[in-house]
Design an enzyme around this catalytic site. Structure first.
Site, PDB file in Angstrom:
ATOM      1  NE  ARG A 104     -12.751  -3.622  -5.144  1.00 19.42           N
ATOM      2  CZ  ARG A 104     -11.516  -3.778  -4.641  1.00 19.42           C
ATOM      3  NH1 ARG A 104     -10.861  -2.728  -4.197  1.00 19.42           N
ATOM      4  NH2 ARG A 104     -10.966  -4.974  -4.572  1.00 19.42           N
ATOM      5  N   GLY A 105     -17.065   1.408  -1.918  1.00 17.42           N
ATOM      6  CA  GLY A 105     -17.719   2.710  -1.821  1.00 17.42           C
ATOM      7  C   GLY A 105     -19.052   2.802  -2.521  1.00 17.42           C
ATOM      8  N   PRO A 154     -15.943  -4.063   2.269  1.00 21.96           N
ATOM      9  CG  PRO A 154     -16.145  -3.504   4.538  1.00 21.96           C
ATOM     10  CD  PRO A 154     -15.146  -3.600   3.422  1.00 21.96           C
ATOM     11  CE1 TYR A 191      -3.155  -2.912   0.255  1.00 25.71           C
ATOM     12  CE2 TYR A 191      -3.443  -2.466   2.591  1.00 25.71           C
ATOM     13  CZ  TYR A 191      -3.750  -3.208   1.466  1.00 25.71           C
ATOM     14  OH  TYR A 191      -4.651  -4.239   1.559  1.00 25.71           O
TER      15      TYR A 191
END
Length: 330
Positions: free
Chosen positions: A204-205, A201, A55
């Site tokens: 992805r928005g 969850p 990341y």
């Protein structure tokens, strides 16, 4: 909501996925805003923080090391290894020597002598499972990690690894609109006593109550490469989302809260790690723990958005090729 077991520790089932503080969904916020969000998460009571070496190419681990390691005893720390980046190309390397070197680099960035839960980020078909797990079991014996897990592995490989050394957690994308774990992995983890950690969850928005037009996403936003957000599939998915938002509004809760509550109802071994760059969303997600969402509302949400109603696959063919979790298309 009561705490649930994860890697030998009882934690709240809503943790914080830290990826988008450094990478993936548009431009990350300024450094001081990242630190403020992490500090607020601790104030609220978040006790599970999830990161990975990839990341931001180490930037996310460095951020956590700088921002919250003075509270190291207050939370479970999870990180990952196995995805390697060479310029625009990505690959998978879970050779023992590569993972153990990566672990030492992660510990240095995190300013910690131990990672509580260390995942293999993807399945590496080039390396025998016994060799991969053996390397991580040695890291457990050395005290560098508390437990190991895997991310986006299929059920057969999970069973094989668990037989070599008990596995603490399996992480996979799981939401109302990504149901792949329901094919085999969710039941496998339940049977073997392994925690299941759902990433993305809130789809992805998409189920966060705000995204209306993917064309407004930043140029480098990862979702621009995902079929469900493209011009062909998004209109049909948005129609589902509108109905989902109405369900949540009728119950007096936020769409993201309904999405998280549905997941947490899928089993007592299920954890979720929504990510956000917004303190308001951070607070909203955490408040889901205090809600009592009616079972019939959860059932309605699950019937509305599922693998049969959503339009488009979760990944492009190239991205899907790196995922071992069972897929409905196959």
């Amino acid at each position: 909501m009561e705490k649930r077991e994860l890697a030998g520790r009882m934690v709240l089932p809503i943790g914080l996925g830290c990826m988008n503080l450094s990478w993936a969904y548009g431009d990350p916020p300024p450094h001081e805003q990242k630190v403020a969000l992490l500090e607020r998460a601790l104030e609220l009571g978040y006790d599970h923080f999830d990161t990975a070496n990839v990341y931001g190419l180490g930037a996310n681990e460095t951020l956590l090391g700088e921002a919250i390691m003075d509270r190291r005893g207050d939370f479970l720390l999870a990180s990952k290894t196995g995805i390697v980046v060479h310029g625009p190309a990505r690959g998978i390397d879970c050779r023992p020597e590569a993972m153990l070197a990566s672990l030492d680099e992660s510990l240095a960035r995190l300013k910690s002598d131990r990672i509580d839960l260390f995942y293999m980020h993807r399945f590496d078909p080039k390396v025998p499972i016994a060799d991969m797990v053996g390397a991580l079991s040695r890291a457990i014996e050395a005290g560098k990690i508390g437990a190991y897990g895997v991310s986006e592995w299929g059920a057969a490989h999970i069973r094989e690894a668990h037989a070599v050394h008990p596995m603490a957690a399996v992480q996979a994308e799981y939401s109302l609109w990504t149901r792949n774990p329901e094919i085999a992995v969710l039941e496998t983890t339940r049977e073997l006593g392994i925690a299941f950690v759902a990433f993305s969850p809130v789809a992805r928005g998409a189920l966060g109550g705000e995204l209306r037009d993917p064309a407004t996403l930043a140029e480098k936003d990862l979702r621009r490469t995902m079929p469900r957000f493209d011009a062909d599939n998004w209109p049909r998915n948005l129609a589902l989302i509108d109905r989902f938002d109405a369900l949540a509004a009728q119950a007096g809760i936020a769409p993201a809260q309904l999405a998280l509550a549905w997941l947490l109802a899928q089993g007592p071994h299920v954890h979720v790690i929504p990510g956000t760059t917004s303190i308001a969303h951070l607070e909203e997600n955490f408040a889901t723990l205090s809600l009592n969402v009616a079972p019939d509302l959860l059932a309605s949400a699950g019937a509305l958005i599922n693998q049969s109603t959503v339009s488009g696959p979760r990944y492009s063919p190239a991205a899907q090729a790196t995922v071992d979790t069972e897929d409905f298309a196959s």
